[in-house]
Each structure stands twice: as C-alpha cells, then as structure tokens.
Design an enzyme around this catalytic site. Sequence first.
Site, PDB file in Angstrom:
ATOM      1  N   GLY A  11       1.668  -4.869   3.242  1.00  0.00           N
ATOM      2  CA  GLY A  11       1.722  -5.854   2.171  1.00  0.00           C
ATOM      3  C   GLY A  11       3.151  -6.265   1.816  1.00  0.00           C
ATOM      4  N   GLU A  71      -1.201  -1.589   9.326  1.00  0.00           N
ATOM      5  CA  GLU A  71      -2.536  -1.337   8.766  1.00  0.00           C
ATOM      6  C   GLU A  71      -3.522  -0.750   9.762  1.00  0.00           C
ATOM      7  OE1 GLU A  71      -0.731  -4.081   8.258  1.00  0.00           O
ATOM      8  OE2 GLU A  71      -0.815  -4.665   6.153  1.00  0.00           O
TER       9      GLU A  71
HETATM   10  N1  CAA Z   1       1.607   3.731  -0.617  1.00  0.00           N
HETATM   11  C1  CAA Z   1       1.771   4.772  -1.454  1.00  0.00           C
HETATM   12  N2  CAA Z   1       2.848   5.563  -1.445  1.00  0.00           N
HETATM   13  C2  CAA Z   1       3.816   5.299  -0.547  1.00  0.00           C
HETATM   14  C3  CAA Z   1       3.722   4.231   0.369  1.00  0.00           C
HETATM   15  C4  CAA Z   1       2.562   3.407   0.303  1.00  0.00           C
HETATM   16  N3  CAA Z   1       2.380   2.346   1.105  1.00  0.00           N
HETATM   17  N4  CAA Z   1       4.818   4.219   1.144  1.00  0.00           N
HETATM   18  C5  CAA Z   1       5.583   5.251   0.728  1.00  0.00           C
HETATM   19  N5  CAA Z   1       4.982   5.904  -0.295  1.00  0.00           N
HETATM   20  C6  CAA Z   1       5.458   7.075  -1.011  1.00  0.00           C
HETATM   21  C7  CAA Z   1       5.297   8.342  -0.187  1.00  0.00           C
HETATM   22  O1  CAA Z   1       3.970   8.812  -0.289  1.00  0.00           O
HETATM   23  C8  CAA Z   1       6.301   9.240  -0.825  1.00  0.00           C
HETATM   24  O2  CAA Z   1       5.772   9.731  -2.036  1.00  0.00           O
HETATM   25  P1  CAA Z   1       5.869  11.324  -2.395  1.00  0.00           P
HETATM   26  O3  CAA Z   1       7.341  11.558  -2.566  1.00  0.00           O
HETATM   27  O4  CAA Z   1       5.084  11.425  -3.655  1.00  0.00           O
HETATM   28  O5  CAA Z   1       5.292  12.048  -1.230  1.00  0.00           O
HETATM   29  C9  CAA Z   1       7.449   8.296  -1.195  1.00  0.00           C
HETATM   30  O6  CAA Z   1       6.857   6.990  -1.226  1.00  0.00           O
HETATM   31  C10 CAA Z   1       8.558   8.290  -0.178  1.00  0.00           C
HETATM   32  O7  CAA Z   1       7.991   8.017   1.101  1.00  0.00           O
HETATM   33  P2  CAA Z   1       8.249   8.960   2.395  1.00  0.00           P
HETATM   34  O8  CAA Z   1       8.494  10.360   1.980  1.00  0.00           O
HETATM   35  O9  CAA Z   1       7.110   8.716   3.343  1.00  0.00           O
HETATM   36  O10 CAA Z   1       9.590   8.285   2.932  1.00  0.00           O
HETATM   37  P3  CAA Z   1      10.120   8.235   4.443  1.00  0.00           P
HETATM   38  O11 CAA Z   1      11.508   7.712   4.372  1.00  0.00           O
HETATM   39  O12 CAA Z   1       9.879   9.552   5.125  1.00  0.00           O
HETATM   40  O13 CAA Z   1       9.170   7.167   5.192  1.00  0.00           O
HETATM   41  C11 CAA Z   1       7.964   5.069   5.405  1.00  0.00           C
HETATM   42  C12 CAA Z   1       9.178   5.821   4.808  1.00  0.00           C
HETATM   43  C13 CAA Z   1       8.076   5.030   6.931  1.00  0.00           C
HETATM   44  C14 CAA Z   1       7.985   3.666   4.840  1.00  0.00           C
HETATM   45  C15 CAA Z   1       6.658   5.809   5.029  1.00  0.00           C
HETATM   46  O14 CAA Z   1       6.671   6.038   3.619  1.00  0.00           O
HETATM   47  C16 CAA Z   1       5.404   5.040   5.354  1.00  0.00           C
HETATM   48  O15 CAA Z   1       4.975   5.019   6.511  1.00  0.00           O
HETATM   49  N6  CAA Z   1       4.753   4.416   4.330  1.00  0.00           N
HETATM   50  C17 CAA Z   1       3.490   3.712   4.501  1.00  0.00           C
HETATM   51  C18 CAA Z   1       3.683   2.383   5.187  1.00  0.00           C
HETATM   52  C19 CAA Z   1       2.354   1.692   5.372  1.00  0.00           C
HETATM   53  O16 CAA Z   1       1.455   2.140   6.070  1.00  0.00           O
HETATM   54  N7  CAA Z   1       2.184   0.498   4.727  1.00  0.00           N
HETATM   55  C20 CAA Z   1       1.007  -0.309   4.858  1.00  0.00           C
HETATM   56  C21 CAA Z   1       0.115  -0.075   3.696  1.00  0.00           C
HETATM   57  S1  CAA Z   1      -1.473  -0.858   3.908  1.00  0.00           S
HETATM   58  C22 CAA Z   1      -1.303  -2.441   3.340  1.00  0.00           C
HETATM   59  O17 CAA Z   1      -0.222  -2.870   3.001  1.00  0.00           O
HETATM   60  C23 CAA Z   1      -2.565  -3.269   3.283  1.00  0.00           C
HETATM   61  C24 CAA Z   1      -2.347  -4.745   3.133  1.00  0.00           C
HETATM   62  O18 CAA Z   1      -2.205  -5.464   4.102  1.00  0.00           O
HETATM   63  C25 CAA Z   1      -2.391  -5.376   1.812  1.00  0.00           C
END
Ligand code: CAA
Length: 259
Positions: A110, A133
């Site tokens: 998103g 996603e």
């Molecule tokens: N939702 C909720 N929480 C999230 C998040 C997300 N999309 N992305 C990061 N966070 C949170 C983590 O859970 C973490 O929280 P805690 O400290 O409570 O554990 C905090 O943010 C820091 O994140 P990381 O520890 O994971 O940080 P990193 O530097 O190791 O990694 C990252 C960064 C690669 C961006 C990783 O956080 C990640 O892969 N995030 C998810 C990305 C993702 O899949 N996004 C797509 C979402 S689906 C969507 O968007 C649907 C749509 O089309 C509308």
Amino acid sequence: GGSYEHIVVSKPATGVRLVTLNRPKALNALFSPLIAELNHALFDADKDPEIGAIVITGSEKAFAAGADIKEMKDKTVAEVYGKDFIENWNDQTRVKKPIIAAVNGYALGGGCELALMADIIYAGEKAVFGQPEIKLGVIPGAGGTQRLARYIGKARASELILTGRNFSAQEALEWGMVAKVFKPEELVDQAVKTAAEIAQFSPLAVKAAKEAINEGYNLSLEQGLKYERRVFHTLFGTEDQKEGMAAFAEKRKASFTGK
Ligand code: CAA
C-alpha cells in the site's frame, strides 16, 4: 495546522503543504487512523487558497511499509467487502491540487500504491519499492495491479506483482515511474522546491493541467485530445491567461491571482 497523531503537517515554503507520515515504530504501516488523518490533511490543503501544491513524505527509513498487516490479518470477507476496506485510500486521487510523493526507504504494498496515486514521484537513491502482497496470500488492493501496469507496462508489472520482489529507485526511474532521484537527505527539499515552483503558477491552469492528464488516462487518444483542447479553450476566460501572456509580451514576470 490541525492536531494529528500519525502525521505531521507543515508549510515549508510559500504555497506548499508538507504532509509527513509519522508512525515510526511500524515503519509508517498504513492503518485506518493514519489514512483518515492523511485524507483529512489532503482535503484541508486542497481547500486552502494559500496552498498550490502538496508534498507527501515519510521518514528516511520508510515512506510506508504497506497496509498494516496486524490490523488486517483477522479481518473476514464480510468485514472487508461489507465495509469496502481500503476504498478510502483512493481519496488522494480526488484531490485537485498537484501531489508530489517524496519516497525515501521502503514503499511497499500500500505504500507503493499510495506513491503511485501522486502526480509526481521523487525518490531517494536508497528507496525500495515493491508489491509483496503475493507473499501474504493476497494481491495489491489499492491500485497496484492497475496503476503499476499502466505506468511501467504489463510485463514489468506482472513480473513484480507475481514474484513480490522489491525494485530500486534506479529501476523505477528507468521505467518512468519515478520522475527524479536524489540523495536521501536532499529529497524532501527538492520535492518542496518543485511544489513551490508549481504553486506560483495560475492555480486554474495547474488544476486544469492535472485534470487533463488524469482524465486522459480513462479516454482514447482522440477523446483525450478533444478534452484537452476544450480545457485549453476554457482557460482563455481567465484573468490569469491574460496576465500570463501580457507579462511575456511586456518582458516581465507574471503575477497570477487565480481569477
Ligand atoms: N504492517 C504492520 N506492521 C509492520 C509492517 C506492516 N506492513 N511493516 C513493518 N511493520 C512493523 C514490524 O512488525 C515491526 O514491528 P515490531 O517492532 O512491533 O515487531 C516494525 O514495523 C519494524 O519492522 P521490522 O522489524 O520488520 O523492520 P526491518 O527493517 O527488519 O524490515 C521491512 C523492514 C522489510 C519493510 C519489513 O518490515 C516488512 O517486510 N514489512 C512488511 C511489508 C509488506 O509486506 N507490505 C505489504 C503489506 S500488504 C498491503 O499493503 C495490501 C495492499 O495492497 C493495500
């Protein structure tokens, strides 16, 4: 102004509203309260006669890491379909003033889609885009399969969306999705500078230009050209057209009033 919890709103230059996503602990993951505040701030800027262009940014680490997975994970189809989950994310596209997305760090899911709704994307050299996603058992839901395919082509968009792989600012620049790439620490200033430049033009012409570009995306070339010409004709009814062209003829700087 306004008192927001998940965004910070400021006026860094004449005519410019800067909206900074500010949910650092979750890498600006987009949950409903943040989207509500973002939309409020955008429509507030759209109504404000002092504002000519808007910049949306995040932090150096993350523009936005996507929809909030923890908020989404237990939702049922009755809830998401019933309440049209994420439909209001598109509200940004109803804003009439130009929006520049200044993307540093992660713009995933998103977050990438939010950037794609802007008129111009500027990226920091280390920006990381992606539509991951598929890895979560879903698909992009806020325009990824539609806008990305139109902006960078079907083959590239399919490869990215079907594998969920990240892509760089450089790739996005080569493909024409991103307009310019800057050093991370210079990105927001450069976006504000461009926004300020836009804000000094006739707000009527700026609104018309944005409208014609976006309208054309839904039309055939022939219909789009006709639409463009009609809007062009209409601007001859404005004082700003008279002023802009008179200033050129008189070799002075134009002063636009929005009339
Ligand atoms: N939702 C909720 N929480 C999230 C998040 C997300 N999309 N992305 C990061 N966070 C949170 C983590 O859970 C973490 O929280 P805690 O400290 O409570 O554990 C905090 O943010 C820091 O994140 P990381 O520890 O994971 O940080 P990193 O530097 O190791 O990694 C990252 C960064 C690669 C961006 C990783 O956080 C990640 O892969 N995030 C998810 C990305 C993702 O899949 N996004 C797509 C979402 S689906 C969507 O968007 C649907 C749509 O089309 C509308």
